[in-house]
Design a protein around this motif. Structure first.
Motif, PDB file in Angstrom:
ATOM      1  N   UNK A 118       0.816  -1.210   0.000  1.00 19.28           N
ATOM      2  CA  UNK A 118       0.000   0.000   0.000  1.00 19.28           C
ATOM      3  C   UNK A 118       0.850   1.261   0.000  1.00 19.28           C
ATOM      4  N   UNK A 119       2.002   1.194   0.606  1.00 17.69           N
ATOM      5  CA  UNK A 119       2.869   2.366   0.704  1.00 17.69           C
ATOM      6  C   UNK A 119       3.764   2.545  -0.519  1.00 17.69           C
ATOM      7  N   UNK A 120       3.647   1.635  -1.497  1.00 18.87           N
ATOM      8  CA  UNK A 120       4.524   1.684  -2.657  1.00 18.87           C
ATOM      9  C   UNK A 120       3.971   2.511  -3.806  1.00 18.87           C
ATOM     10  N   UNK A 121       4.243   2.028  -5.024  1.00 12.47           N
ATOM     11  CA  UNK A 121       3.827   2.721  -6.244  1.00 12.47           C
ATOM     12  C   UNK A 121       3.011   1.763  -7.100  1.00 12.47           C
ATOM     13  N   UNK A 122       1.701   1.981  -7.124  1.00  8.90           N
ATOM     14  CA  UNK A 122       0.852   1.129  -7.949  1.00  8.90           C
ATOM     15  C   UNK A 122       1.004   1.499  -9.424  1.00  8.90           C
ATOM     16  N   UNK A 123       0.888   0.502 -10.250  1.00  9.80           N
ATOM     17  CA  UNK A 123       1.036   0.718 -11.683  1.00  9.80           C
ATOM     18  C   UNK A 123      -0.042   1.670 -12.198  1.00  9.80           C
ATOM     19  N   UNK A 124       0.352   2.544 -13.110  1.00  8.40           N
ATOM     20  CA  UNK A 124      -0.607   3.445 -13.750  1.00  8.40           C
ATOM     21  C   UNK A 124      -1.381   2.664 -14.810  1.00  8.40           C
ATOM     22  N   UNK A 125      -2.706   2.686 -14.672  1.00  2.00           N
ATOM     23  CA  UNK A 125      -3.564   2.001 -15.635  1.00  2.00           C
ATOM     24  C   UNK A 125      -4.706   2.922 -16.059  1.00  2.00           C
ATOM     25  N   UNK A 126      -4.965   2.946 -17.356  1.00  2.00           N
ATOM     26  CA  UNK A 126      -6.126   3.634 -17.942  1.00  2.00           C
ATOM     27  C   UNK A 126      -6.167   5.134 -17.628  1.00  2.00           C
ATOM     28  N   UNK A 127      -5.014   5.755 -17.501  1.00  2.00           N
ATOM     29  CA  UNK A 127      -4.999   7.193 -17.302  1.00  2.00           C
ATOM     30  C   UNK A 127      -5.402   7.889 -18.604  1.00  2.00           C
ATOM     31  N   UNK A 128      -6.101   9.008 -18.481  1.00  2.00           N
ATOM     32  CA  UNK A 128      -6.472   9.818 -19.647  1.00  2.00           C
ATOM     33  C   UNK A 128      -5.955  11.232 -19.424  1.00  2.00           C
ATOM     34  N   UNK A 129      -5.019  11.635 -20.258  1.00  2.24           N
ATOM     35  CA  UNK A 129      -4.425  12.968 -20.206  1.00  2.24           C
ATOM     36  C   UNK A 129      -4.882  13.701 -21.455  1.00  2.24           C
ATOM     37  N   UNK A 130      -5.824  14.621 -21.285  1.00  2.00           N
ATOM     38  CA  UNK A 130      -6.569  15.148 -22.425  1.00  2.00           C
ATOM     39  C   UNK A 130      -6.676  16.677 -22.352  1.00  2.00           C
ATOM     40  N   UNK A 131      -6.419  17.319 -23.482  1.00  2.00           N
ATOM     41  CA  UNK A 131      -6.690  18.750 -23.669  1.00  2.00           C
ATOM     42  C   UNK A 131      -6.006  19.619 -22.623  1.00  2.00           C
ATOM     43  N   UNK A 132      -4.710  19.382 -22.423  1.00  2.00           N
ATOM     44  CA  UNK A 132      -3.891  20.248 -21.591  1.00  2.00           C
ATOM     45  C   UNK A 132      -3.003  21.114 -22.484  1.00  2.00           C
ATOM     46  N   UNK A 133      -2.520  22.231 -21.965  1.00  2.53           N
ATOM     47  CA  UNK A 133      -1.661  23.127 -22.727  1.00  2.53           C
ATOM     48  C   UNK A 133      -0.354  23.332 -21.987  1.00  2.53           C
ATOM     49  N   UNK A 134       0.758  23.183 -22.709  1.00  2.00           N
ATOM     50  CA  UNK A 134       2.088  23.426 -22.157  1.00  2.00           C
ATOM     51  C   UNK A 134       2.775  24.497 -22.997  1.00  2.00           C
ATOM     52  N   UNK A 135       3.142  25.606 -22.390  1.00  2.00           N
ATOM     53  CA  UNK A 135       3.781  26.715 -23.073  1.00  2.00           C
ATOM     54  C   UNK A 135       5.165  26.972 -22.478  1.00  2.00           C
ATOM     55  N   UNK A 136       6.183  26.920 -23.308  1.00  2.00           N
ATOM     56  CA  UNK A 136       7.552  27.243 -22.907  1.00  2.00           C
ATOM     57  C   UNK A 136       8.015  26.412 -21.715  1.00  2.00           C
ATOM     58  N   UNK A 137       7.695  25.136 -21.731  1.00  2.00           N
ATOM     59  CA  UNK A 137       8.144  24.230 -20.669  1.00  2.00           C
ATOM     60  C   UNK A 137       9.385  23.479 -21.126  1.00  2.00           C
ATOM     61  N   UNK A 138      10.279  23.150 -20.214  1.00  2.00           N
ATOM     62  CA  UNK A 138      11.538  22.494 -20.578  1.00  2.00           C
ATOM     63  C   UNK A 138      11.312  21.055 -21.026  1.00  2.00           C
ATOM     64  N   UNK A 139      10.371  20.367 -20.401  1.00  2.00           N
ATOM     65  CA  UNK A 139      10.005  19.014 -20.783  1.00  2.00           C
ATOM     66  C   UNK A 139       8.519  18.848 -20.499  1.00  2.00           C
ATOM     67  N   UNK A 140       7.739  18.496 -21.497  1.00  2.00           N
ATOM     68  CA  UNK A 140       6.288  18.487 -21.313  1.00  2.00           C
ATOM     69  C   UNK A 140       5.772  17.184 -20.720  1.00  2.00           C
ATOM     70  N   UNK A 141       6.210  16.045 -21.266  1.00  2.00           N
ATOM     71  CA  UNK A 141       5.734  14.740 -20.783  1.00  2.00           C
ATOM     72  C   UNK A 141       6.915  13.854 -20.424  1.00  2.00           C
ATOM     73  N   UNK A 142       6.797  13.144 -19.309  1.00  2.00           N
ATOM     74  CA  UNK A 142       7.738  12.080 -18.971  1.00  2.00           C
ATOM     75  C   UNK A 142       6.911  10.833 -18.677  1.00  2.00           C
ATOM     76  N   UNK A 143       6.948   9.866 -19.572  1.00  2.00           N
ATOM     77  CA  UNK A 143       6.165   8.637 -19.446  1.00  2.00           C
ATOM     78  C   UNK A 143       7.069   7.510 -18.964  1.00  2.00           C
ATOM     79  N   UNK A 144       6.615   6.791 -17.953  1.00  2.00           N
ATOM     80  CA  UNK A 144       7.470   5.792 -17.312  1.00  2.00           C
ATOM     81  C   UNK A 144       8.451   6.450 -16.367  1.00  2.00           C
ATOM     82  N   UNK A 145       8.088   7.617 -15.864  1.00  2.00           N
ATOM     83  CA  UNK A 145       8.975   8.402 -15.012  1.00  2.00           C
ATOM     84  C   UNK A 145       9.365   7.620 -13.758  1.00  2.00           C
TER      85      UNK A 145
END
Length: 487
Positions: free
Chosen positions: A328-355
């Motif tokens: 319970x105190x660990x890191x559960x696997x990410x499942x069925x996440x929906x990342x939709x209609x976000x805006x990133x402006x002048x960011x150094x790194x926008x997405x990190x998948x499998x971080x």
């Protein structure tokens, strides 16, 4: 920064009349539309303890310095006739020394207090007890209420029970161990609301335990809290890597403004939470992070990120790797996440998948996720998308990204196209009338139903949020003056 306000002009006269009597006669008046059946005036915690309060009563705390006053507000109001404990003049009751307040009972309201020039030895400053429900803390400030030793652990606001509201408060300057505000897990339906508060500067702790808000603990991570955090400002909340640590399920975190805060909004435990309508402005701070995702069935949409310099787990969107057979105190696997209609402006790194792959035994990549209709406009030297680990069965569609070097390989579903954004007078970027994001929304995402890709244009509600309008106590002014947004 603080100045005194009358309650309501009509109310003030009646309060003065009531305070002249040791045993005031029953009077009827309106406090924000709520009838006051009988008013009492107190000058100490002992005075409050001596009262036998009934539904509809109002208790007026005399203006002045309340030193070493540990109040217990124990009474039973009703939905139609709550019992109200309020400062004679909002902001004029100064709780100092070892002062604190315990709220225990039903349908109780506390309003207009200021905690400063003091600390406790371990007692929470404001404590909603486990037997409390439907209570409210409003129009109150806790400022620099720190013990001599930074290792002393207590919360400024501790929330047990159910159906509480904490709103229009100002909390700034916590230097010692422990989250600023905690919602504790319970088997009962919780449904707390934390809204319209200004969380000011919090210095970095040398260790874990410096969250600004924490909901639950790992022990309660499989339980839904149904708590809402909305319309708050978090300015330079640098206590640790998690500004908000959400450790239960079914929560909603929406329409908040994170300004130069060195941490993340972290979906640390629990499943099925919604994060949307939030604004993140880093102004180039390399430690300022975005949204960190762990667990199942979260939806993250319509968020706006500008000039965020964090990378890896502090990227605007960091989707974590999980731990096999996680405790319970660990890191559960990410499942069925929906990342939709976000805006990133002048960011150094926008997405990190499998971080975070590999650290803390994290080896399970995210699976069955969707990344759709997001808009990225960045410098050519920035990184748009990093696969720290390769996700399984991810869907990408309708994403519009600009000035991404061709050396950065992108999966299908990312179109290299200038979104034609322009800087507004609010310091926020929005699509022009000829922008290709207009009418570009694709896919079946009813929670974010819109015609356009990316976060919506700034509306009146969010414009007020970015300027701290109707945020924090009514007796404080100028809270929005330091909320600069660099282009």
């Amino acid at each position: 920064m603080m100045r005194n306000f009358s309650v309501l002009s009509a109310l003030s006269l009646l309060l003065v009349m009531g305070s002249s009597c040791e045993k005031p006669a029953a009077v009827k008046l309106q406090l924000n539309g709520i009838a006051c059946v009988q008013c009492h005036t107190i000058q100490s915690a002992a005075d409050l303890q001596a009262l036998s309060l009934q539904p509809g009563d109002t208790v007026i705390m005399k203006s002045g310095q309340w030193t070493n006053q540990e109040l217990t507000f124990n009474a039973q109001g009703t939905s139609q006739q709550p019992i109200v404990l309020l400062a004679e003049q909002p902001g004029s009751v100064i709780m100092k020394g070892t002062s604190s307040i315990s709220i225990t009972g039903k349908w109780l309201v506390v309003s207009g207090l200021v905690f400063q020039n003091g600390y406790t030895s371990g007692k929470n400053v404001v404590d909603f007890t486990s037997s409390s429900s439907n209570c409210r803390l409003t129009n109150t400030a806790i400022v620099d209420y720190n013990p001599p030793a930074a290792t002393t652990d207590y919360r400024w606001v501790s929330i047990n029970g159910s159906n509480h509201r904490i709103d229009h408060c100002y909390l700034k300057g916590k230097l010692h161990q422990g989250p600023t505000m905690v919602v504790w897990g319970t088997s009962k339906t919780m449904k707390h609301r934390i809204d319209h508060n200004f969380f000011g500067e919090r210095a970095e702790l040398p260790n874990n335990g410096g969250e600004t808000i924490r909901i639950g603990t790992s022990d309660w991570s499989m339980t839904s809290a149904f708590t809402t955090i909305e319309d708050n400002i978090f300015q330079r909340c640098n206590g640790e890597t998690e500004i908000i640590s959400n450790k239960m399920g079914g929560d909603t975190i929406r329409n908040n403004f994170f300004h130069e805060s060195e941490g993340t909004l972290c979906l640390r435990h629990g499943n099925g939470s919604a994060v949307y309508g939030n604004y993140f402005v880093g102004n180039g701070n390399s430690a300022a992070g975005g949204i960190r995702i762990i667990g199942e069935d979260h939806i993250v949409y319509n968020n706006y990120f500008q000039n965020m310099a964090g990378t890896g787990q502090k990227a605007p969107v960091a989707i974590m790797d999980g731990v096999p057979n996680s405790p319970l105190s660990g890191y559960y696997q990410v499942k069925r996440v929906k990342v939709v209609a976000n805006t990133m402006i002048k960011c150094k790194q926008s997405f990190d998948i499998g971080s975070g792959k590999g650290g803390n035994s994290r080896t399970l990549p995210p699976t069955d996720g969707h990344i759709a209709n997001n808009v990225v406009s960045q410098a050519s030297t920035s990184t748009m998308l990093t696969f720290t680990d390769q996700p399984v069965n991810f869907t990408y569609q309708g994403n519009i990204v600009y000035d991404v070097p061709t050396s950065q390989q992108l999966p299908a579903g990312f179109a290299r196209q200038n979104p034609k954004y322009t800087l507004t007078t609010d310091g926020i970027y929005e699509p022009t009338s000829t922008s290709p994001v207009l009418g570009a929304f694709v896919g079946n995402y009813p929670f974010a139903a819109a015609a356009d890709a990316g976060a919506p244009k700034l509306d009146a509600k969010h414009r007020d949020l970015l300027k701290a309008q109707n945020i924090g106590p009514g007796f404080m002014t100028g809270l929005g003056n330091s909320l600069t947004i660099n282009p």
